[in-house]
Design an enzyme around this catalytic site. Structure first.
Site, short mmCIF file in Angstrom:
data_model
loop_
_atom_site.label_atom_id
_atom_site.label_comp_id
_atom_site.label_asym_id
_atom_site.label_seq_id
_atom_site.Cartn_x
_atom_site.Cartn_y
_atom_site.Cartn_z
CE LYS A 1 28.99 26.43 31.77
NZ LYS A 1 30.21 25.83 32.36
CB SER B 1 24.96 24.94 32.28
OG SER B 1 23.81 25.70 32.54
CE1 TYR C 1 27.53 30.02 33.04
CE2 TYR C 1 25.61 28.68 32.47
CZ TYR C 1 26.74 28.90 33.24
OH TYR C 1 27.09 27.98 34.21
#
Length: 257
Positions: free
Chosen positions: A164, A147, A160
């Site tokens: 990642k 990401s 998140y």
């Protein structure tokens, strides 16, 4: 160099969105596909679209939060197709929580899927690939869906970004550890891509799309099929000397700020 005929690819979270795009790109290049997703009906819908491309498809309702289910799913895939040559760790969720309000439950729910699910999926596939290499058949490509949050902070998505970022580091560790067996590991880091997840709330999705498009040198948000070429490249012999890297597919946004 980009021909994947005769190869088998496992893609997690492959029944929609980015996962389906990864699987479709690999299928177009000739790879047989193993679809993992939690919903059997969605898995089969995706499988029918891929079979129309002339490849074989196996679907499995595997929850990547369950280590035992992962191991059993890999064993069934190998029993069915005889091997796994490519694995794309893509399954993930995205929940927005201000960091100061993030409790352990919200944190763990995302980490269990996005980070731990990918780690233990890759571990199970890597074990198969290493065993195959020791038996005289080396090689394999592990691909992680990363990401832009690897390189840029995103408010309300700290957990998140943690997941990642951890996977980005994992790719380098696996490249170093598994390279002697001919196994490569790389990351594809998409920018803002139009999917069911990013447009779950159409109004918010449209707002984000407009904002991102204004900052992307190519002048638009990404579409799922924009990821197909990079996926096929990393899965194929065209990238046989390419490992431990992160390919950013975001229309140039990261480097334009």
């Amino acid at each position: 160099m980009f021909d994947l005929a005769g190869k088998v690819a496992l893609v997690t979270g492959a029944n929609s969105g980015l996962g389906f795009a990864f699987a479709r790109g690999l299928a177009k290049a000739g790879a047989d596909i193993v679809i993992w997703g939690r919903r059997a009906d969605k898995n089969e819908e995706a499988a029918e679209k891929l079979r129309a491309l002339g490849v074989r498809v196996l679907t499995e309702s595997v929850d990547v939060r369950d280590d035992a289910a992962i191991v059993a799913g890999v064993e069934r895939a190998v029993a069915h197709f005889g091997r796994i040559d490519i694995a794309v760790a893509n399954a993930g969720i995205a929940t927005q929580v201000p960091f100061v309000d993030m409790d352990r439950k919200a944190y763990r729910e995302l980490i269990d899927v996005n980070l731990d699910g990918a780690v233990f999926t890759l571990r199970a596939v890597a074990k198969h690939m290493v065993d195959r290499a020791l038996a005289g058949d080396p090689g394999g490509s592990l691909i992680i869906c990363g990401s832009g949050s690897i390189a840029q902070g995103v408010p309300t998505l700290a957990h998140y970004g943690i997941a990642k970022g951890g996977l980005n580091s994992l790719a380098r560790a696996l490249a170093a550890e598994l390279g002697p067996h001919g196994i490569r590991c790389n990351v594809i880091a998409p920018g803002f891509i139009e999917t069911e997840m990013t447009f779950a709330d159409p109004e918010v999705g449209e707002m984000m799309a407009k904002r991102v498009s204004e900052r992307v040198p190519l002048g638009r948000i990404g579409q799922p099929d924009d990821l197909e070429g990079a996926t096929v490249y990393l899965a194929s012999d065209a990238s046989r000397y390419h490992t431990g890297d992160t390919l950013v597919i975001d229309g140039g946004k990261l480097y334009a700020n």
